[in-house]
Design a protein around this motif. Structure first.
Motif, PDB file in Angstrom:
ATOM      1  N   ASP A   1     -28.218   6.640 -12.940  1.00  0.00           N
ATOM      2  CA  ASP A   1     -28.073   6.386 -11.436  1.00  0.00           C
ATOM      3  C   ASP A   1     -26.670   6.460 -10.605  1.00  0.00           C
ATOM      4  OD1 ASP A   1     -30.912   6.128 -11.194  1.00  0.00           O
ATOM      5  OD2 ASP A   1     -30.782   4.019 -11.109  1.00  0.00           O
TER       6      ASP A   1
ATOM      7  N   PHE B   1     -24.853   9.324  -8.725  1.00  0.00           N
ATOM      8  CA  PHE B   1     -24.014   8.949  -7.456  1.00  0.00           C
ATOM      9  C   PHE B   1     -22.708   9.392  -7.627  1.00  0.00           C
ATOM     10  CE2 PHE B   1     -21.318   5.982  -4.986  1.00  0.00           C
ATOM     11  CZ  PHE B   1     -22.314   6.073  -3.646  1.00  0.00           C
TER      12      PHE B   1
ATOM     13  N   SER C   1     -15.481  10.584  -6.221  1.00  0.00           N
ATOM     14  CA  SER C   1     -16.217  11.329  -7.376  1.00  0.00           C
ATOM     15  C   SER C   1     -15.609  11.320  -8.561  1.00  0.00           C
ATOM     16  CB  SER C   1     -16.745  12.577  -6.755  1.00  0.00           C
ATOM     17  OG  SER C   1     -17.575  12.917  -8.123  1.00  0.00           O
TER      18      SER C   1
ATOM     19  N   TRP D   1     -24.613   3.507  -2.065  1.00  0.00           N
ATOM     20  CA  TRP D   1     -24.766   3.042  -3.686  1.00  0.00           C
ATOM     21  C   TRP D   1     -25.754   2.204  -3.506  1.00  0.00           C
ATOM     22  CZ3 TRP D   1     -25.682   4.108  -8.340  1.00  0.00           C
ATOM     23  CH2 TRP D   1     -25.895   2.802  -9.111  1.00  0.00           C
TER      24      TRP D   1
ATOM     25  N   LEU E   1     -29.199   4.146  -2.895  1.00  0.00           N
ATOM     26  CA  LEU E   1     -29.827   5.099  -4.009  1.00  0.00           C
ATOM     27  C   LEU E   1     -30.366   4.327  -5.050  1.00  0.00           C
ATOM     28  CD1 LEU E   1     -29.779   7.988  -5.358  1.00  0.00           C
ATOM     29  CD2 LEU E   1     -27.682   7.318  -6.512  1.00  0.00           C
ATOM     30  N   ARG E   2     -29.503   3.357  -5.521  1.00  0.00           N
ATOM     31  CA  ARG E   2     -30.142   2.290  -6.371  1.00  0.00           C
ATOM     32  C   ARG E   2     -31.484   1.744  -6.205  1.00  0.00           C
ATOM     33  NH1 ARG E   2     -26.773  -3.092  -6.673  1.00  0.00           N
ATOM     34  NH2 ARG E   2     -28.046  -3.210  -4.930  1.00  0.00           N
TER      35      ARG E   2
ATOM     36  N   ASP F   1     -34.780  10.447  -3.079  1.00  0.00           N
ATOM     37  CA  ASP F   1     -33.451  10.112  -3.083  1.00  0.00           C
ATOM     38  C   ASP F   1     -32.609  10.125  -1.719  1.00  0.00           C
ATOM     39  OD1 ASP F   1     -33.265   9.271  -5.816  1.00  0.00           O
ATOM     40  OD2 ASP F   1     -32.363  11.264  -6.410  1.00  0.00           O
TER      41      ASP F   1
ATOM     42  N   LEU G   1     -26.511  11.459   0.289  1.00  0.00           N
ATOM     43  CA  LEU G   1     -25.263  10.796  -0.139  1.00  0.00           C
ATOM     44  C   LEU G   1     -24.075  11.427   0.661  1.00  0.00           C
ATOM     45  CD1 LEU G   1     -25.398  10.651  -3.970  1.00  0.00           C
ATOM     46  CD2 LEU G   1     -26.267   9.150  -2.690  1.00  0.00           C
TER      47      LEU G   1
END
Length: 156
Positions: A71, A75, A85, A116, A119-120, A152, A155
């Motif tokens: 994960d 991300f 990134s 974050w 997504l998590r 998902d 992002l």
């Protein structure tokens, strides 16, 4: 079969991520979906020692850390800020990756915290649903629909 709407997916996700030790364990009642927390010295009620194998509950074994690591890697790869990134990807190298990743996000990129967490959390809940399906506690179609309804997130 359990009603997915009456199961605490967040608590199952917490159990699936809890690799601390075997002095405590997470369990689920397959009839009701109720989650129990067992410790080696206080059982499940906090007062009475009971051996875990005499309980009529299903153990929730934690998933391997590489599942949760992926994960973080996804991300880091998926955000559009190339500098952030790169720093997050670098934080994932060698031992202590979970701590370094967290430090990088929370201290240096607080603007990424909501993305974050989103997504998590979405992935953790999908894993909880998949675990319930694998245990035969919910129908395949319910699990598939949940996965479809909880993709998902995008992002930043």
């Amino acid at each position: 079969m359990l009603d997915l709407g009456e199961v605490d997916l967040e608590e199952i996700a917490t159990a699936l991520a809890d690799e601390t030790d075997y002095e405590h364990r997470w369990l689920i009642d397959p009839r009701t979906g109720e989650i129990a927390f067992w410790t080696s010295d206080t059982g499940i009620d906090g007062d009475n020692h009971v051996e875990i194998d005499v309980l009529d509950l299903l153990l929730i074994d934690p998933l391997p850390s590489y599942v949760w690591f992926q994960d973080m890697a996804d991300f880091a790869d998926g955000i559009s800020d190339s500098a952030a990134s790169q720093r997050l990807t670098q934080a994932l190298q060698e031992r202590g990756a979970f701590r370094r990743f967290k430090n990088q996000v929370y201290k240096h990129h607080p603007e990424l915290i909501p993305a974050w967490h989103n997504l998590r959390d979405v992935r953790a809940e999908r894993r909880a649903v998949e675990w319930l399906r694998e245990q035969g506690l919910i129908d395949d179609s319910v699990a598939q629909q949940f996965a479809t309804d909880h993709p998902d997130p995008e992002l930043p």
